[in-house]
Design a protein around this motif. Structure first.
Motif: not given
Length: 145
Positions: A67-71
């Motif tokens: 999971v990555k940070v999303s805009p």
């Protein structure tokens, strides 16, 4: 004495008319966490109510997914004292987007929370799989102090 009574009455009316103002206008800027542990950060907002930020979800439908940070981007309805808003997250780690709509509420102690509904759309592998790719839910966000 009459002048003091009139001034006191005006002061009381002012307090009554602004006590409803204790339902303070919510400032969406800052960090928020929902009941599932996901974090939202609203970093900037312009005078038209457009805002940008980031979202870090604590929830996925697939195990072992990185999971990555999303805009995120959205709008706050800035007409009058409205606290109605909507925002969209384009997920950085999967082909899907989620939109939230909601309203900010401020309790009598000045504590803000965001009541939201969301709609998530995932990528269908085929038209026959389309029916299963939209999900609906609800989140409540509280400001991270």
């Amino acid at each position: 004495m009459r002048t003091i009574t009139v001034l006191f009455s005006l002061l009381c009316l002012y307090q009554i008319s602004t006590s409803d103002g204790k339902q303070q206008k919510c400032d969406l800027r800052g960090q928020w966490r929902n009941e599932l542990g996901s974090n939202m950060t609203v970093e900037s907002m312009n005078n038209a109510g457009f805002f940008r930020g980031s979202y870090m979800t604590a929830v996925t439908t697939q195990n072992e997914m990185v999971v990555k940070v999303s805009p995120l981007s959205g709008f706050l309805n800035i007409n009058g004292k409205s606290t109605v808003f909507g925002f969209l997250v384009k997920w950085s780690f999967v082909e899907s987007v989620t939109s939230w709509v909601g309203q900010c509420f401020v309790d009598s102690n000045g504590v803000e929370h965001l009541e939201t509904m969301w709609l998530l759309r995932g990528k269908a592998q085929s038209a026959g799989d389309d029916w299963a790719q939209t999900r609906v839910g609800k989140n409540v966000f509280h400001r991270i102090q």
